[in-house]
Write a protein that holds these residues in place. Structure first.
Motif, short mmCIF file in Angstrom:
data_model
loop_
_atom_site.label_atom_id
_atom_site.label_comp_id
_atom_site.label_asym_id
_atom_site.label_seq_id
_atom_site.Cartn_x
_atom_site.Cartn_y
_atom_site.Cartn_z
N ARG A 1 0.86 -1.19 0.00
CA ARG A 1 0.00 0.00 0.00
C ARG A 1 0.89 1.24 0.00
NH1 ARG A 1 -1.72 -0.26 4.75
NH2 ARG A 1 -0.86 1.67 5.64
N MET A 2 0.95 1.94 -1.13
CA MET A 2 1.73 3.17 -1.22
C MET A 2 0.77 4.35 -1.28
SD MET A 2 4.91 2.30 -3.77
CE MET A 2 3.87 1.67 -5.09
N GLU A 3 0.57 4.98 -0.13
CA GLU A 3 -0.35 6.11 -0.06
C GLU A 3 0.34 7.43 -0.37
OE1 GLU A 3 -2.46 6.20 3.63
OE2 GLU A 3 -3.42 4.24 3.33
N ARG A 4 1.65 7.46 -0.26
CA ARG A 4 2.38 8.71 -0.54
C ARG A 4 3.65 8.41 -1.34
NH1 ARG A 4 6.47 8.54 2.95
NH2 ARG A 4 6.22 7.35 4.89
N PRO A 5 3.52 7.87 -2.55
CA PRO A 5 4.70 7.54 -3.35
C PRO A 5 5.49 8.79 -3.71
CG PRO A 5 2.70 7.42 -4.67
CD PRO A 5 2.26 7.57 -3.25
N GLY A 6 6.80 8.68 -3.57
CA GLY A 6 7.68 9.75 -4.00
C GLY A 6 7.76 10.95 -3.10
N THR A 7 7.15 10.89 -1.89
CA THR A 7 7.21 12.03 -0.97
C THR A 7 7.56 11.54 0.43
OG1 THR A 7 4.85 11.88 -0.39
CG2 THR A 7 5.44 13.28 -2.26
N ARG A 8 8.14 12.44 1.21
CA ARG A 8 8.43 12.10 2.60
C ARG A 8 7.14 12.13 3.43
NH1 ARG A 8 13.93 12.12 2.97
NH2 ARG A 8 15.04 13.53 1.55
N ALA A 9 7.17 11.47 4.57
CA ALA A 9 6.00 11.47 5.46
C ALA A 9 5.69 12.89 5.92
CB ALA A 9 6.27 10.57 6.66
N PRO A 10 4.41 13.29 5.90
CA PRO A 10 4.05 14.64 6.34
C PRO A 10 4.55 14.97 7.74
CG PRO A 10 2.18 13.59 5.29
CD PRO A 10 3.23 12.54 5.44
N GLY A 11 4.56 13.95 8.61
CA GLY A 11 4.96 14.21 9.98
C GLY A 11 6.39 14.70 10.14
N VAL A 12 7.27 14.34 9.22
CA VAL A 12 8.66 14.78 9.34
C VAL A 12 8.88 16.12 8.65
CG1 VAL A 12 9.43 12.38 9.44
CG2 VAL A 12 9.52 13.60 7.26
N LEU A 13 7.88 16.60 7.93
CA LEU A 13 8.00 17.89 7.23
C LEU A 13 7.32 19.03 7.97
CD1 LEU A 13 7.27 16.66 3.57
CD2 LEU A 13 9.50 17.08 4.64
N ARG A 14 6.52 18.72 8.95
CA ARG A 14 5.82 19.77 9.70
C ARG A 14 6.80 20.58 10.53
NH1 ARG A 14 1.32 15.50 11.93
NH2 ARG A 14 0.35 15.01 9.91
N GLU A 15 6.57 21.88 10.56
CA GLU A 15 7.47 22.77 11.31
C GLU A 15 6.72 23.65 12.31
OE1 GLU A 15 9.64 24.99 8.42
OE2 GLU A 15 10.94 23.30 7.86
N GLY A 16 5.44 23.85 12.12
CA GLY A 16 4.68 24.72 13.02
C GLY A 16 4.49 24.08 14.39
N ALA A 17 4.13 24.92 15.36
CA ALA A 17 3.89 24.44 16.71
C ALA A 17 2.65 23.55 16.75
CB ALA A 17 3.71 25.62 17.66
N VAL A 18 2.66 22.58 17.63
CA VAL A 18 1.50 21.70 17.81
C VAL A 18 0.42 22.46 18.56
CG1 VAL A 18 0.69 19.62 18.98
CG2 VAL A 18 2.85 19.59 17.73
N ARG A 19 -0.82 22.40 18.05
CA ARG A 19 -1.94 23.10 18.65
C ARG A 19 -3.07 22.12 18.94
NH1 ARG A 19 0.60 27.49 20.34
NH2 ARG A 19 1.52 28.72 18.65
N PRO A 20 -3.36 21.83 20.22
CA PRO A 20 -4.46 20.92 20.53
C PRO A 20 -5.79 21.42 19.96
CG PRO A 20 -3.07 21.19 22.45
CD PRO A 20 -2.58 22.18 21.42
N ARG A 21 -6.58 20.49 19.47
CA ARG A 21 -7.84 20.84 18.82
C ARG A 21 -9.00 20.98 19.79
NH1 ARG A 21 -8.17 21.51 13.73
NH2 ARG A 21 -6.37 21.02 12.44
N LYS A 22 -9.00 20.16 20.86
CA LYS A 22 -10.07 20.28 21.84
C LYS A 22 -9.66 19.60 23.14
CE LYS A 22 -12.61 15.97 20.92
NZ LYS A 22 -13.92 15.35 20.65
N LEU A 23 -10.37 19.93 24.20
CA LEU A 23 -10.28 19.21 25.46
C LEU A 23 -11.01 17.89 25.31
CD1 LEU A 23 -9.81 18.99 28.57
CD2 LEU A 23 -11.98 20.24 28.83
N GLY A 24 -10.32 16.79 25.58
CA GLY A 24 -10.93 15.48 25.41
C GLY A 24 -11.52 14.92 26.68
#
Length: 307
Positions: free
Chosen positions: A123-146
């Motif tokens: 299963r190749m869901e992102r052929p030819g690209t790096r994983a998005p998680g290693v390219l993110r640079e912005g600060a992590v922002r929680p979406r809601k109180l769980g």
């Protein structure tokens, strides 16, 4: 279910300024006067001064006034008081004294975020690209109180307040130790632990995926390794990925993603768990300080001071 979400919490701490900086670092957006907002949930945290750390208030959203009427009647059957004013009902958990505020509120509608592509066998869901998680640079922002986890000296009574009084439903349980309860489609919004005193164990904040958990924790620990508590891992009850950190007052805060959702009560069968599955499915074993926070003895004697 007329209940539909946690709207907010108020936490009391002895060191408001220091703890406020922690939650800003954690990714919550300061809105002034000790209050913080999530990306999707709006203002969901308020810090106030108290001599020792504690959960002061929990906010719960309901659909309409009829829901408040039903809760009022349920509380009366438990001989518990509830003060009703317009679209708000205020009551108090009888063991720890946490104030519960039920408000007629809009349901939380989170925007649909595109699923993170992951490659796998065949299963190749992102052929030819790096994983998005290693390219993110912005600060992590929680979406809601769980969810919120509290210790109670009378676990059954506190659980009864939330279920028989407010209308929460039990998703799963650990006999004699904990009940995972929900007021939304999330697997749990409140967890009550059997404990030697009444205290706040942790709050939990949703992020997009496991990469955001790792990125958030890495940023929090870069200059403050003492914040680490437990992670990375995956719970069995609720299924969510987790990483726990500790604020300067001693409260734990959790980044989580991929929590079980219960959209049809008829299709969910609550289970009873014991042993390790009551805590986690994989990851490092929980440290003793997670099961029994280091400041509990001081809290019990009233001698707690933040470190």
């Amino acid at each position: 279910m007329g209940l539909h979400r946690l709207t907010s919490i108020t936490i009391g701490v002895p060191n408001v300024a220091e703890t406020s900086q922690y939650y800003a670092d954690f990714g919550l957006r300061p809105t002034g006067d000790g209050a913080f907002a999530t990306v999707d949930g709006g203002q969901q945290l308020k810090l106030v001064h108290t001599p020792t750390r504690r959960l002061v208030e929990i906010g719960i959203g309901v659909d309409d006034r009829d829901d408040l009427d039903r809760v009022s009647a349920s509380l009366a059957r438990l001989d518990l008081a509830g003060a009703r004013t317009g679209n708000t009902l205020v009551t108090e958990e009888p063991i720890g004294g946490v104030r519960a505020v039920l408000d007629v509120a809009e349901r939380l509608k989170q925007p649909q975020i595109e699923a993170t592509p992951y490659n796998g066998p065949g299963r190749m869901e992102r052929p030819g690209t790096r994983a998005p998680g290693v390219l993110r640079e912005g600060a992590v922002r929680p979406r809601k109180l769980g969810h919120v986890v509290i210790g109670s000296t009378d676990q059954e009574a506190t659980q009864r307040f939330f279920t028989d009084g407010l209308g929460f439903k039990i998703s799963d349980s650990v006999p004699g130790m904990a009940a995972f309860m929900r007021c939304s489609t999330d697997h749990h919004n409140v967890l009550v632990l059997s404990a030697p005193l009444n205290y706040l164990h942790h709050t939990s904040w949703q992020v997009d995926d496991i990469d955001e958990i790792g990125r958030g924790a890495a940023a929090m620990l870069e200059d403050h390794p003492e914040r680490h508590v437990w992670g990375l891992g995956r719970h069995h009850i609720g299924s969510n990925f987790f990483w726990y950190l500790k604020d300067p007052a001693g409260n734990f805060s959790e980044y989580y993603s991929d929590l079980d959702c219960i959209v049809d009560d008829a299709l969910w069968k609550p289970e009873v768990f014991e042993g390790a599955k009551g805590l986690f499915n994989w990851g490092p074993p929980p440290p003793p300080s997670f099961l029994e926070p280091e400041d509990l003895a001081a809290l019990m004697t009233g001698a707690h001071a933040p470190r």
